[in-house]
Design a protein around this motif. Structure first.
Motif, PDB file in Angstrom:
ATOM      1  N   GLY A   4     -72.819   3.762  38.664  1.00 56.48           N
ATOM      2  CA  GLY A   4     -73.506   4.790  39.469  1.00 56.48           C
ATOM      3  C   GLY A   4     -72.507   5.690  40.183  1.00 56.48           C
ATOM      4  O   GLY A   4     -72.638   6.914  40.200  1.00 56.48           O
ATOM      5  N   TRP A  61     -70.936  13.959  38.247  1.00 51.60           N
ATOM      6  CA  TRP A  61     -71.909  15.012  38.586  1.00 51.60           C
ATOM      7  C   TRP A  61     -71.237  16.087  39.440  1.00 51.60           C
ATOM      8  O   TRP A  61     -71.387  17.285  39.198  1.00 51.60           O
ATOM      9  CB  TRP A  61     -73.096  14.372  39.321  1.00 51.60           C
ATOM     10  N   LEU A 119     -73.175  -2.181  37.829  1.00 52.95           N
ATOM     11  CA  LEU A 119     -74.102  -1.034  37.818  1.00 52.95           C
ATOM     12  C   LEU A 119     -73.774  -0.068  38.959  1.00 52.95           C
ATOM     13  O   LEU A 119     -73.865   1.151  38.802  1.00 52.95           O
ATOM     14  CB  LEU A 119     -75.549  -1.524  37.925  1.00 52.95           C
ATOM     15  N   GLY A 120     -73.386  -0.656  40.096  1.00 53.93           N
ATOM     16  CA  GLY A 120     -73.000   0.178  41.245  1.00 53.93           C
ATOM     17  C   GLY A 120     -71.787   1.031  40.906  1.00 53.93           C
ATOM     18  O   GLY A 120     -71.729   2.224  41.234  1.00 53.93           O
ATOM     19  N   LEU A 175     -75.916   7.327  32.109  1.00 52.05           N
ATOM     20  CA  LEU A 175     -75.689   6.054  32.812  1.00 52.05           C
ATOM     21  C   LEU A 175     -76.460   4.928  32.107  1.00 52.05           C
ATOM     22  O   LEU A 175     -75.929   3.834  31.888  1.00 52.05           O
ATOM     23  CB  LEU A 175     -76.157   6.183  34.264  1.00 52.05           C
ATOM     24  N   ALA A 199     -77.840  10.836  34.535  1.00 49.57           N
ATOM     25  CA  ALA A 199     -78.609   9.599  34.743  1.00 49.57           C
ATOM     26  C   ALA A 199     -78.941   8.973  33.386  1.00 49.57           C
ATOM     27  O   ALA A 199     -78.875   7.752  33.215  1.00 49.57           O
ATOM     28  CB  ALA A 199     -79.883   9.897  35.523  1.00 49.57           C
ATOM     29  N   TYR A 246     -70.762   8.013  37.677  1.00 48.83           N
ATOM     30  CA  TYR A 246     -71.584   9.154  37.258  1.00 48.83           C
ATOM     31  C   TYR A 246     -71.850  10.116  38.421  1.00 48.83           C
ATOM     32  O   TYR A 246     -72.019  11.318  38.199  1.00 48.83           O
ATOM     33  CB  TYR A 246     -72.871   8.666  36.580  1.00 48.83           C
ATOM     34  N   GLY A 247     -71.864   9.584  39.627  1.00 47.17           N
ATOM     35  CA  GLY A 247     -72.002  10.452  40.813  1.00 47.17           C
ATOM     36  C   GLY A 247     -70.797  11.388  40.914  1.00 47.17           C
ATOM     37  O   GLY A 247     -70.925  12.597  41.142  1.00 47.17           O
TER      38      GLY A 247
END
Lengths: 328, 305
Positions: B165, B172, B161-162, B141, B138, B168-169
Motif C-alpha cells: 500500500g 501515485w 500488504l501495508g 496493487l 489500486a 503504491y501510495g
C-alpha cells in the motif's frame, strides 16, 4: 544529374532546412549534445588520472631498464559510452520527431497533397525526405562524436589513433542507421494516422518497447544480473563454471537471448560497444576480427533499415492527392 | 464544481478509452513484473543448486546461498523500474489529454463562459487525474498482492500488504507529478505534439540525465533493478551529489527499495525526508500550472507545428 535525382535532392534540401528551423528539434538536440558532453567529461576526468599513473609507470620502468613494459589497458574510445547510450535513447526520440515533422508539417501546410499531385513519385518523395533526414542525423552524430573525441583528448589527455578513428567512424555509421530506422518509424506511424499526434504517440510507444522495455527484459532475466556484482561471482564461480552451469539452462537462455534479439536497439548497442572498446573482451581484436564477431548484429543493422525503408515508401505511396483527415 | 469538472474529465477519458488503455498497460506491466520476479527466483534457486553440485564435485564447500536474504516482496522490484519508465510516460499522456482535449474540443471555452474560476478548473483537473491514477494503481496493487501470493505460495501478511500500500501510495504521488508536467506542457506551448515532446524531454532529463549527473548512473544502468555501485569519488560528483536529494527518480527508487525491503534499512525519518522533494515538486508544479492557466487562452485551438 537526371531529373529524378534533382527532385530528390531538392526535397532533401527542403527537409534539411525545415528540420533546422524546428524549435522542438533544436531543444532535443541541445539536450542530447550537452548531456553527452557532460557524460564524456565525467568519464574523462577519472581517466586522466589513470593515464597519468600509466605514464608514470612507463617512465619509471624505462628508467629502471625494464625491457618488457606492459601495454596500456586504457582505451580513450571507451569514454564515448555515454554518447552511445544517449544516442540510443534520446537520439531515437529525435529521429522519431524528425519523421513525425516530415509528415505533420506537409499536412499542416497542405503541401503533401500538392506534392503528390505533381510528377514526383512516392519513391522520390520517400528518398528525398530520407536523404534530408540522414543529412540532419549525420550532422548530429558527427557533432556529438567530435565533441566526445575532443573532450576525451583534452580532458582525458589521450587521443585516439587512426585505427580507433576508423572504428569510431563505423560506430557513427551504425548510429546514423539506427536513427534512420526510428525516423522511418515516426514518419510511417504519422503518415498512417489520420491525426498526426496519434501517429506520434504510436511511434513513441514503439520506441518505448524497442529501446527500453525489451532490452530491460533481457538484462533483467540474465542469470548473472540477479545479484549486485554478479550472481556467479557471488557463488565463487569463474567463466568456465558459469558456462558449465548455464548449459543446464538452455531453454531459459534461448528465450532470454531471443527477447534481446528482438530489439533493434540492442543490436546497435552491441555493435557500437564493440567498436568503441567499451567491452574488455573486444579490446584486443583487430577490425576484421571485430566485424567477423559482430556479423550477426551487422545483419540486423541491414535488415531492419530495409524493412523500414520499404514501409516508408509504401506510406508515401498511399498518401492521398486530395486533402483528407484531421490536420492534427 | 471541482467534482463536476473532475467527473467530466474521468467520463471523457473513459469514452476515449484512454482510461481502459492506461489501466490495461499498467496491469500488464504489473503482471510482467510478477512474472519476472518469479523467473528471477527460479533462476537463482536453480543456479545455486547447480553451483553447489559443481563445487561439491570439485571437492569445494558449498557457497553461501545468495537468495536466503532476498525478501518476499523483492519479486516486485521490477515495478520500481516500470513506474518511472512506463508509468510516468502514461501519466504524461494522461495530463496532456486532460488539458489538450478541452482546448481542441472547445470545452475550455464553454467552461470559462460560466462562473468558474481558473483555480477551480485546475483543482478539478488535478482531482480527476489523481482519481484515475488512484484507481489504476489500486488495481495494480491487487495484481501485485496476487503475484506475491502465487510465487511465494503464502498469503501476503498484513505487514506485507501495508508495505505494498505504501509503495503504491508513493507511486501515485510520483505519477501525479508527471501528469502535472503533461498538463503544464500543454499550457506552456502552442501545439499538441510540441507539448507532448516537451513533456517527454522533461521526463528524459528527470529519468536519465539527472541521475547520471548526481550519481554517475549510466542511462542503460537505470533500466536494471539491480545496480552495481558506481564510483562517485571524483570532485565533480562531490559537488553534484549535493543535488541528489532533489533527483526525484533516485529518491523514488531508494524509498521504494526501503518499503519493499530490497534496499538496506535506514531510520524512518530519513526515508520520510526522501519523499519530501517529490511532494515539494508536486506542489511547485501545481503552482506553475495555476500561473500558466491564469494566462491561458482557451479560444486558441491546438495545432501541429
Amino acid at each position: 544529374m537526371n531529373d529524378s535525382a534533382r527532385r530528390i535532392l531538392t526535397l532533401a534540401k527542403h527537409e534539411y532546412r525545415a528540420a533546422v528551423r524546428s524549435r522542438i528539434l533544436s531543444v532535443l538536440l541541445g539536450i542530447l549534445v550537452s548531456v553527452t558532453a557532460v557524460s564524456v567529461f565525467i568519464a574523462s576526468v577519472d581517466y586522466r588520472s589513470q593515464v597519468a599513473d600509466y605514464r608514470a609507470y612507463v617512465a619509471s620502468a624505462q628508467a629502471g631498464g625494464v625491457q618488457r613494459i606492459a601495454p596500456s589497458p586504457l582505451r580513450p574510445l571507451s569514454l564515448l559510452r555515454g554518447a552511445t547510450e544517449y544516442l540510443e535513447i534520446i537520439g531515437a526520440v529525435i529521429a522519431i520527431t524528425l519523421g513525425y515533422l516530415t509528415i505533420a508539417r506537409e499536412r499542416t501546410n497542405r503541401t503533401l497533397t500538392l506534392l503528390r499531385s505533381r510528377p514526383v513519385t512516392a519513391g522520390e518523395l520517400a528518398g528525398g525526405s530520407l536523404l534530408g533526414a540522414v543529412g540532419i542525423i549525420s550532422t548530429l552524430v558527427v557533432v556529438t562524436g567530435t565533441a566526445g573525441v575532443l573532450l576525451a583528448g583534452l580532458v582525458g589527455n589521450d587521443w585516439i589513433n587512426a585505427a580507433q578513428a576508423v572504428r569510431l567512424g563505423l560506430a557513427a555509421v551504425s548510429a546514423v542507421i539506427y536513427m534512420m530506422v526510428f525516423y522511418c518509424v515516426g514518419a510511417v506511424a504519422t503518415a498512417r494516422s489520420k491525426v498526426a499526434a496519434s501517429g506520434l504517440m504510436i511511434a513513441l510507444g514503439i520506441w518505448l518497447l524497442v529501446v527500453l522495455i525489451i532490452p530491460q527484459l533481457g538484462d533483467t532475466l540474465d542469470a548473472d544480473n540477479q545479484i549486485p556484482g554478479g550472481l556467479f561471482k557471488a557463488l565463487g564461480l569463474n567463466r568456465e563454471g558459469e558456462t558449465q552451469i548455464l548449459s543446464h539452462f538452455h531453454t531459459y537462455e534461448t528465450t532470454r537471448v531471443g527477447i534481446e534479439e528482438a530489439s533493434f536497439a540492442k543490436h546497435y548497442e552491441r555493435f557500437s560497444f564493440a567498436m568503441t572498446d567499451v567491452l574488455d573482451k573486444y579490446r584486443e581484436y583487430s577490425l576484421s576480427q571485430l566485424l567477423h564477431e559482430k556479423w550477426h548484429d551487422i545483419a540486423w543493422l541491414v535488415v531492419y533499415p530495409l524493412l523500414a525503408l520499404a514501409a516508408l515508401w509504401q506510406s508515401f505511396r498511399h498518401q492521398p492527392t486530395i486533402p483528407t483527415g484531421d490536420l492534427q | 464544481m471541482i467534482t463536476t469538472i473532475a467527473s467530466h474529465q474521468i467520463l471523457a477519458l473513459r469514452r476515449q478509452r484512454v482510461f481502459i488503455a492506461l489501466l490495461g498497460i499498467l496491469l500488464a506491466m504489473t503482471a510482467l513484473a510478477g512474472v519476472l520476479g518469479w523467473s528471477s527466483h527460479r533462476t537463482i534457486v536453480g543456479v545455486y543448486g547447480e553451483a553447489t553440485r559443481l563445487l561439491a564435485a570439485q571437492g569445494q564447500p558449498a557457497p553461501a546461498n545468495p537468495f536466503t536474504l532476498k525478501p518476499t516482496l523483492a519479486l516486485l522490484s521490477n515495478m520500481v523500474i516500470y513506474i518511472p519508465l512506463i508509468g510516468a510516460l502514461l501519466a504524461l499522456v494522461l495530463g496532456h489529454l486532460s488539458i489538450a482535449d478541452d482546448e481542441a474540443g472547445g470545452v475550455g471555452r464553454l467552461v470559462f463562459s460560466r462562473r468558474v474560476s481558473r483555480n477551480t478548473y485546475l483543482a478539478g483537473k488535478v482531482t480527476g487525474a489523481a482519481a484515475v491514477l488512484a484507481v489504476i494503481l489500486a488495481s495494480s496493487l491487487v495484481v501485485s498482492a496476487t503475484s506475491v501470493w502465487i510465487v511465494n505460495r503464502t498469503v501476503p501478511t498484513i505487514a506485507e500488504l501495508g508495505r505494498l500500500g505504501l509503495f503504491y501510495g508513493l507511486s501515485w504521488l510520483y505519477l501525479l507529478a508527471f501528469a502535472l508536467i503533461g498538463m503544464i506542457a500543454v499550457l506552456a506551448t502552442r501545439s499538441k505534439p510540441i507539448a507532448l515532446l516537451s513533456a517527454m524531454g522533461a521526463w528524459l532529463v528527470i529519468t536519465f540525465v539527472i541521475p547520471q549527473f548526481t550519481s554517475g548512473l549510466r542511462p542503460t544502468a537505470s533500466l536494471n533493478p539491480i545496480i552495481d555501485p558506481v564510483s562517485t569519488s571524483q570532485t565533480f560528483f562531490k559537488v553534484t551529489s549535493k543535488a541528489r536529494p532533489f533527483s526525484v527518480v533516485e529518491q523514488y527508487k531508494t524509498v521504494s527499495g526501503r518499503i519493499l525491503e530490497t534496499a538496506p534499512s535506514e531510520p524512518m525519518a530519513q526515508t520520510i525526508a526522501r519523499t519530501l522533494p517529490l511532494a515539494l515538486l508536486a506542489i511547485v508544479l501545481i503552482a506553475i500550472a495555476a500561473v500558466l492557466l491564469s494566462h491561458h487562452d482557451f479560444s486558441r485551438g491546438a495545432g501541429d507545428e
